[in-house]
Design an enzyme around this catalytic site. Structure first.
Site, PDB file in Angstrom:
ATOM      1  N   GLU A   1       0.945  -1.124   0.035  1.00 54.76           N
ATOM      2  CA  GLU A   1       0.126  -0.152   0.053  1.00 54.76           C
ATOM      3  C   GLU A   1       0.667   1.337   0.042  1.00 54.76           C
ATOM      4  OE1 GLU A   1      -3.146  -0.225   2.729  1.00 54.76           O
ATOM      5  OE2 GLU A   1      -3.791  -1.943   2.284  1.00 54.76           O
TER       6      GLU A   1
ATOM      7  N   ASP B   1      -3.307  -0.848  12.427  1.00 53.09           N
ATOM      8  CA  ASP B   1      -4.140  -2.153  12.223  1.00 53.09           C
ATOM      9  C   ASP B   1      -3.290  -3.514  12.308  1.00 53.09           C
ATOM     10  OD1 ASP B   1      -5.781  -3.964  11.006  1.00 53.09           O
ATOM     11  OD2 ASP B   1      -5.874  -3.564   9.077  1.00 53.09           O
TER      12      ASP B   1
ATOM     13  N   GLU C   1      -7.065  -1.254  15.039  1.00 54.29           N
ATOM     14  CA  GLU C   1      -7.969  -2.073  14.135  1.00 54.29           C
ATOM     15  C   GLU C   1      -7.771  -3.663  14.362  1.00 54.29           C
ATOM     16  OE1 GLU C   1      -8.104  -0.663  10.421  1.00 54.29           O
ATOM     17  OE2 GLU C   1      -8.609  -2.632   9.221  1.00 54.29           O
TER      18      GLU C   1
ATOM     19  N   LYS D   1     -15.707  -1.381   3.929  1.00 53.99           N
ATOM     20  CA  LYS D   1     -15.045  -1.767   2.614  1.00 53.99           C
ATOM     21  C   LYS D   1     -16.082  -2.295   1.609  1.00 53.99           C
ATOM     22  CE  LYS D   1     -10.728  -3.396   4.225  1.00 53.99           C
ATOM     23  NZ  LYS D   1      -9.968  -4.712   4.842  1.00 53.99           N
TER      24      LYS D   1
ATOM     25  N   LYS E   1      -9.643   5.478   5.123  1.00 57.37           N
ATOM     26  CA  LYS E   1      -8.259   4.795   4.941  1.00 57.37           C
ATOM     27  C   LYS E   1      -7.953   4.319   3.673  1.00 57.37           C
ATOM     28  CE  LYS E   1      -6.362   0.771   7.139  1.00 57.37           C
ATOM     29  NZ  LYS E   1      -6.669  -0.728   7.754  1.00 57.37           N
TER      30      LYS E   1
HETATM   31  P1  PGA Z   1      -6.587  -5.827   2.677  1.00 59.73           P
HETATM   32  O1  PGA Z   1      -6.164  -5.341   3.991  1.00 59.73           O
HETATM   33  O2  PGA Z   1      -7.080  -5.113   1.748  1.00 59.73           O
HETATM   34  O3  PGA Z   1      -5.321  -6.748   2.264  1.00 59.73           O
HETATM   35  O4  PGA Z   1      -7.651  -7.089   3.178  1.00 59.73           O
HETATM   36  C1  PGA Z   1      -6.566  -4.208   4.421  1.00 59.73           C
HETATM   37  C2  PGA Z   1      -6.817  -3.943   5.882  1.00 59.73           C
HETATM   38  O5  PGA Z   1      -6.602  -5.193   6.524  1.00 59.73           O
HETATM   39  O6  PGA Z   1      -7.324  -3.222   6.426  1.00 59.73           O
HETATM   40 ZN    ZN Z   2      -7.784  -4.228   8.510  1.00 53.60          ZN
END
Ligand code: PGA
Ligand code: ZN
Length: 427
Positions: free
Chosen positions: A206, A243, A286, A338, A389
Site C-alpha cells: 500500500e 491495524d 484495528e 469496505k 483509510k
Molecule cells: P486487505 O487489507 O485489503 O489486504 O484485506 C486491508 C486491511 O486489513 O485493512
Molecule cells: Zn484491516
C-alpha cells in the site's frame, strides 16, 4: 422510458496495483449518461466477506476474472437492462437476488461491487453532479480525516513485521489540505530516517515503507521520531493508528508473533497492545484480536475502548447484522467499511448507518489491491463519514484518492471542514 433507464452493462478486464486482473464495469443509461467503477481486492481478507470470483486456473496465478466478466456481460447485463439506475436499493436487491448465495460466490463480489458502484456513478452523471453531491445533497461539507500508512507490514510485506499497518492521523489539522500536508511531511521524514538507518528498502503493497525492524516497538519508536522530525507534535498534531490484522497471525485465541518468536494467548496480546497505548500516542487500533476471538475483542474493548478507537475489520466484514451484534456485545466501538466486503453499496451503507446511529466510529476503507477508482472518497463525503483509510502517501492508486479529496474540498469551498474534534475525545 426515462433517462436513467439502464441500456447496457459492460464488463472489461483491467489490472490492479499488484498487477492482477480485476473487473471494471461501465453502465450506459438511456439518456446517454455513463458510469464506471472498478473492483478492488484484499489480501488480508476476513473469512466472512463477499468472495471475489477468480478463475483459479493457470492464468495469472489463478487470479484471472474471466468468469466474473462473463457474469457481468451476460446475466447481470440481462437482469439490469431496463432497470432504473436512479433506484440504487432496487438495483442492489436485484444483484443480491440474482447471485443467490450468502457470500456472492456465484457471480462474484468483484462483479457485483463494480456494477453497484458503476450504477451509482451513472445515476450521478445523469443528474449532472459528482457522486459525493448526489449522495450527500446540498449540505454535504465534511471531509474525512485521513488515516495514512507510513510503514506497511503483515500480509502486505511478506510478514516482515507482525503488525500490518503503522499509520498516522493528523488529529490537530485545521482542514483536509493541512492533514495531507502534515502527513506528507511525516512520510518524507520517515523515509529519511530509514535511509539514515540503512533500512530503506522500498515500499510494501500500500506504499508504506518496507518495515525493516527487529521488533514491532522499533517501528512505533520510528513513527514517533518521524512525526517529531517533521516538526510536528506526536499526539496533539499527529497521532498514531494501527491495524494489527491479528487474524493473520492467530486463531482460536492463540497468536504467534513471528518477529519476536513469541506465542501469546488472547490476554497476552491484549496486554501487549494496551502497553503500547500507555507508551505511544495511539488513537485507533484495528483488529486487535482475531476475527474468531470475540471474547478477546470484548475484553480489549472493555480495557481500552474508553481511550482508543477499536475498529472491527475482519470481524465485522462491512455486515450490518454483525455490526449490530457487536454493538450489543460491546465488541469494538468502530467499523471499517469496505464496499467490496459487502458486495453492494446498499449493504455497505447499511453497515455504516448501523454503526453511526449507535455512536460508533466508521472508517471508509480501500483495499490493498487498488486502482485509479476513487469511488470510496465520494462515498465518504456523500455519507458524511468522519474517517478514510486508503493506504500510504505514495503510488497513484493511493494518491488518486487523497487527491480526489482535495478536489472535493475545493468544490465545497469555504464550508468544507474536517469532523468535529470529538472523533477522538481521548486524543
Ligand atoms: P486487505 O487489507 O485489503 O489486504 O484485506 C486491508 C486491511 O486489513 O485493512
Ligand atoms: Zn484491516
Amino acid at each position: 422510458m426515462t433517462d436513467t433507464e439502464i441500456r447496457d452493462v459492460r464488463g472489461r478486464r483491467i489490472w490492479d496495483s499488484r498487477g492482477r486482473p480485476t473487473v471494471e464495469v461501465e453502465i450506459q443509461l438511456a439518456g446517454g449518461a455513463l458510469g464506471r467503477a472498478i473492483a478492488p481486492a484484499g489480501a488480508s481478507t476476513g473469512s466472512g466477506e463477499a468472495v471475489d470470483l477468480r478463475d483459479g486456473d493457470e492464468m495469472f496465478g489463478g487470479y484471472d476474472v474471466r468468469r466474473a466478466l462473463r457474469a457481468v456481460n451476460d446475466e447481470i447485463d440481462q437482469a439490469l437492462t431496463g432497470a432504473d439506475a436512479d433506484d440504487q436499493a432496487a438495483i442492489d436487491a436485484a444483484l443480491i437476488q440474482l447471485d443467490g448465495t450468502p457470500n456472492k460466490s456465484r457471480l462474484g463480489g468483484n462483479a457485483l461491487v463494480a456494477t453497484s458502484m458503476a450504477v451509482a456513478h451513472a445515476a450521478a452523471a445523469a443528474e449532472g453532479v459528482p457522486l459525493w453531491r448526489r449522495l450527500g445533497g446540498i449540505s454535504a461539507h465534511t471531509l474525512p480525516l485521513p488515516e495514512i500508512q507510513i510503514f506497511g507490514g503483515g500480509a502486505h510485506a511478506g510478514r516482515r513485521v507482525d503488525v500490518q499497518d503503522f499509520m498516522v492521523i493528523a488529529v490537530g489539522a485545521a482542514d483536509y489540505e493541512e492533514a495531507l500536508d502534515w502527513t506528507a511531511r511525516v512520510y518524507i521524514a520517515a523515509g529519511k530516517l530509514m535511509a539514515a538507518a540503512g533500512a530503506l528498502q522500498g515500499v510494501a503493497d500500500e506504499g508504506g515503507y518496507w518495515p525493516v525492524f527487529d521488533t514491532n516497538e522499533a517501528a512505533l519508536d520510528m513513527m514517533v521520531r518521524a512525526i517529531e522530525a517533521a516538526g510536528l507534535v506526536p499526539g496533539d498534531q499527529v497521532a498514531i493508528s494501527l491495524d494489527i490484522a491479528a487474524s493473520e497471525f492467530g486463531s482460536g485465541g492463540r497468536y504467534r508473533l513471528g518477529l519476536e518468536e513469541r506465542a501469546l494467548d488472547s490476554d497476552g496480546l491484549s496486554e501487549m497492545l494496551t502497553g503500547w497505548l500507555d507508551r505511544y500516542p495511539i488513537v485507533s487500533v484495528e483488529d486487535p484480536l482475531g476475527e474468531d476471538d470475540e471474547a478477546g475483542l470484548i475484553a480489549f474493548t472493555a480495557a481500552a475502548g474508553d481511550r482508543v478507537q477499536v475498529i472491527g475489520d475482519d470481524y465485522l466484514v462491512t455486515n450490518a447484522d454483525r455490526v449490530q451484534t457487536a454493538i450489543e456485545k460491546h465488541a469494538c466501538n468502530a467499523v471499517l467499511v469496505k464496499p467490496n466486503q459487502a458486495g453492494t453499496l446498499t449493504e455497505a451503507r447499511a453497515a455504516f448507518d448501523t454503526a453511526t446511529v449507535a455512536g460508533w466510529g466508521a472508517v471508509i476503507s480501500a483495499r490493498s489491491g487498488e486502482t485509479e477508482d476513487v469511488t470510496i472518497v465520494h462515498l465518504a463525503v456523500g455519507w458524511g463519514a468522519y474517517q478514510l483509510k486508503v493506504g500510504s502517501f505514495a503510488r497513484s492508486e493511493r494518491m488518486a484518492k487523497w487527491n480526489e479529496g482535495l478536489r472535493i474540498a475545493e468544490a465545497i469551498g469555504a464550508k468544507a471542514s474536517l469532523p468535529p474534534p470529538r472523533v477522538f475525545p481521548w486524543g
